[in-house]
Write an enzyme that holds these catalytic residues in place. Structure first.
Site, PDB file in Angstrom:
ATOM      1  N   GLU A   1      27.820 -30.576 -17.107  1.00  0.00           N
ATOM      2  CA  GLU A   1      28.592 -30.227 -18.291  1.00  0.00           C
ATOM      3  C   GLU A   1      29.420 -31.386 -18.828  1.00  0.00           C
ATOM      4  OE1 GLU A   1      31.178 -26.783 -18.051  1.00  0.00           O
ATOM      5  OE2 GLU A   1      31.530 -26.911 -20.194  1.00  0.00           O
TER       6      GLU A   1
ATOM      7  N   ASP B   1      27.563 -27.143 -13.168  1.00  0.00           N
ATOM      8  CA  ASP B   1      28.883 -26.936 -13.770  1.00  0.00           C
ATOM      9  C   ASP B   1      29.916 -27.175 -12.665  1.00  0.00           C
ATOM     10  OD1 ASP B   1      31.164 -26.223 -15.070  1.00  0.00           O
ATOM     11  OD2 ASP B   1      30.267 -24.483 -16.064  1.00  0.00           O
TER      12      ASP B   1
ATOM     13  N   ILE C   1      33.163 -26.946 -12.654  1.00  0.00           N
ATOM     14  CA  ILE C   1      34.061 -25.774 -12.589  1.00  0.00           C
ATOM     15  C   ILE C   1      33.617 -24.823 -13.702  1.00  0.00           C
ATOM     16  CG2 ILE C   1      36.398 -24.838 -12.740  1.00  0.00           C
ATOM     17  CD1 ILE C   1      37.555 -27.472 -11.902  1.00  0.00           C
ATOM     18  N   ASP C   2      33.039 -23.700 -13.320  1.00  0.00           N
ATOM     19  CA  ASP C   2      32.732 -22.661 -14.300  1.00  0.00           C
ATOM     20  C   ASP C   2      33.897 -21.681 -14.279  1.00  0.00           C
ATOM     21  OD1 ASP C   2      31.206 -21.193 -16.175  1.00  0.00           O
ATOM     22  OD2 ASP C   2      30.771 -19.761 -14.578  1.00  0.00           O
TER      23      ASP C   2
ATOM     24  N   THR D   1      36.847 -22.707 -16.251  1.00  0.00           N
ATOM     25  CA  THR D   1      37.943 -23.689 -16.309  1.00  0.00           C
ATOM     26  C   THR D   1      39.246 -23.064 -16.799  1.00  0.00           C
ATOM     27  OG1 THR D   1      36.396 -25.482 -16.666  1.00  0.00           O
ATOM     28  CG2 THR D   1      38.648 -25.887 -17.373  1.00  0.00           C
TER      29      THR D   1
ATOM     30  N   ASP E   1      26.070 -23.129 -17.090  1.00  0.00           N
ATOM     31  CA  ASP E   1      26.794 -21.888 -16.822  1.00  0.00           C
ATOM     32  C   ASP E   1      25.925 -20.882 -16.068  1.00  0.00           C
ATOM     33  OD1 ASP E   1      29.134 -22.599 -18.397  1.00  0.00           O
ATOM     34  OD2 ASP E   1      27.988 -22.137 -20.202  1.00  0.00           O
TER      35      ASP E   1
HETATM   36  P1  2AM Z   1      33.320 -22.878 -18.628  1.00  0.00           P
HETATM   37  O1  2AM Z   1      34.501 -22.321 -17.956  1.00  0.00           O
HETATM   38  O2  2AM Z   1      32.531 -23.809 -17.777  1.00  0.00           O
HETATM   39  O3  2AM Z   1      33.655 -23.472 -19.976  1.00  0.00           O
HETATM   40  C1  2AM Z   1      33.553 -17.462 -20.232  1.00  0.00           C
HETATM   41  O4  2AM Z   1      33.093 -16.406 -21.036  1.00  0.00           O
HETATM   42  C2  2AM Z   1      32.351 -18.144 -19.641  1.00  0.00           C
HETATM   43  O5  2AM Z   1      31.581 -18.690 -20.688  1.00  0.00           O
HETATM   44  C3  2AM Z   1      32.635 -19.300 -18.727  1.00  0.00           C
HETATM   45  O6  2AM Z   1      31.557 -19.312 -17.812  1.00  0.00           O
HETATM   46  C4  2AM Z   1      32.645 -20.506 -19.634  1.00  0.00           C
HETATM   47  O7  2AM Z   1      32.291 -21.686 -18.952  1.00  0.00           O
HETATM   48  C5  2AM Z   1      31.550 -20.106 -20.586  1.00  0.00           C
HETATM   49  N1  2AM Z   1      31.700 -20.552 -21.953  1.00  0.00           N
HETATM   50  C6  2AM Z   1      32.402 -19.969 -22.917  1.00  0.00           C
HETATM   51  N2  2AM Z   1      32.303 -20.640 -24.065  1.00  0.00           N
HETATM   52  C7  2AM Z   1      31.510 -21.650 -23.821  1.00  0.00           C
HETATM   53  C8  2AM Z   1      31.035 -22.699 -24.618  1.00  0.00           C
HETATM   54  N3  2AM Z   1      31.340 -22.829 -25.897  1.00  0.00           N
HETATM   55  N4  2AM Z   1      30.270 -23.580 -24.026  1.00  0.00           N
HETATM   56  C9  2AM Z   1      29.939 -23.444 -22.738  1.00  0.00           C
HETATM   57  N5  2AM Z   1      30.338 -22.467 -21.946  1.00  0.00           N
HETATM   58  C10 2AM Z   1      31.135 -21.591 -22.487  1.00  0.00           C
HETATM   59 CA    CA Z   2      32.707 -25.880 -16.796  1.00  0.00          CA
END
Ligand code: 2AM
Ligand code: CA
Length: 272
Positions: free
Chosen positions: A73, A98, A100-101, A103, A226
């Site tokens: 990512e 990823d 940290i999924d 974040t 993700d």
């Molecule tokens: P992340 O924390 O790695 O950004 C929240 O609904 C989930 O969707 C999380 O897994 C978040 O990942 C991901 N997410 C939400 N919006 C996103 C975006 N625009 N791009 C990528 N991942 C997204």
């Molecule tokens: Ca992430």
């Protein structure tokens, strides 16, 4: 096990070790002040811990598997021409990461986030690891090898009716038009299922479908990092992951719908 399965079993063991080590690194930063940066907007955040976790994972993989490619990512997400689609993913073995999924949960001190590592061979998912370092919950799967939670086999929920299903979804960080569509979907889904949750980490939502805590999960606009690991974990636990048309999910698809299979058709028809 044949030669390929032995090799992929070793990859899974190594990926698990890397995830636990990156998890220890992340835990060292919890409860400390974080350097938070906005990526595309105020909902799309990254910290120095995301970057450190990613660099740590990339270093381990590059050292042990120098001929494998990596899609992650914080390295690839900002590039205009990132190989998001299956069709653009390189042949051979590749790691989709990823660091940290979830974040936003991490930043707010909510213990619901994970390191997600999916491994593909020639575009086919072969291994998946999702690890929450706070709870030490480890979900893993190897293609045709089953899905596991902390070493014990898991399977999807048994609910056969949408009315008994507990579902989850999530808002997109960058797209408030889509999120208004989502609000309407949540209204419909909450009215036809047992209820709807928003937990903030897609990889863990998929693992909760795999382990039967959730009956189903839907989300638009996610990226390969993700979901790559979680998709294999759901499939190996007996579940199904499709796009909005009900076809096998491809990493270039916009809408992801995962379920225990029994409720899938009803789930799709209420969503669309
Ligand atoms: P992340 O924390 O790695 O950004 C929240 O609904 C989930 O969707 C999380 O897994 C978040 O990942 C991901 N997410 C939400 N919006 C996103 C975006 N625009 N791009 C990528 N991942 C997204
Ligand atoms: Ca992430």
């Amino acid at each position: 096990m044949n030669e390929q399965e032995v090799y992929e079993h070793q990859i899974l063991l190594d990926a698990t070790r890397y995830a636990k080590e990156a998890g220890a690194l992340i835990l060292g930063f919890m409860k400390k002040p974080l350097q938070i940066q906005e990526k595309k907007n105020k909902s799309d955040l990254v910290t120095e811990v995301d970057v450190l976790s990613e660099l740590y994972l990339r270093d381990q993989i590059n050292r042990d598997y120098p001929d494998h490619w990596i899609l992650s990512e914080e390295t690839d997400g900002a590039k205009e021409e990132s190989p998001y689609a299956w069709g653009k993913l390189a042949p051979g073995y590749g790691w989709i990461i990823d660091p940290i999924d979830g974040t936003t949960n991490f930043i707010h001190g909510i213990s619901h986030f994970a390191i997600s590592i999916g491994i593909v061979k020639d575009g086919i998912l072969v291994c998946g690891i999702v690890y929450n370092p706070v709870t030490a919950d480890l979900y893993s799967a190897r293609k045709q090898g089953g899905a596991f939670f902390n070493g014990s086999p898991i399977q999807v929920a048994q609910e056969q009716e949408l009315s008994e299903a507990l579902l989850a979804t999530g808002f997109q960080a960058n797209d408030w038009h889509s999120n208004s569509v989502l609000v309407e979907q949540i209204r419909r889904m909450a009215g036809t299922s047992r209820n709807v949750r928003i937990n903030g980490a897609a990889s863990l939502d998929l693992c909760w479908v795999a382990s039967g805590k959730l009956t189903g999960f839907w989300h638009d606009g996610l990226y390969p990092w993700d979901v790559a690991a979680g998709i294999l974990i759901v499939q190996e636990a007996g579940g199904v992951v499709t796009n909005g048309a009900g076809l096998a999910f491809d990493l270039s698809d916009q809408r992801l719908i995962a379920s225990n299979l029994w409720i899938h058709n009803a789930f799709l028809s209420v969503l669309e």
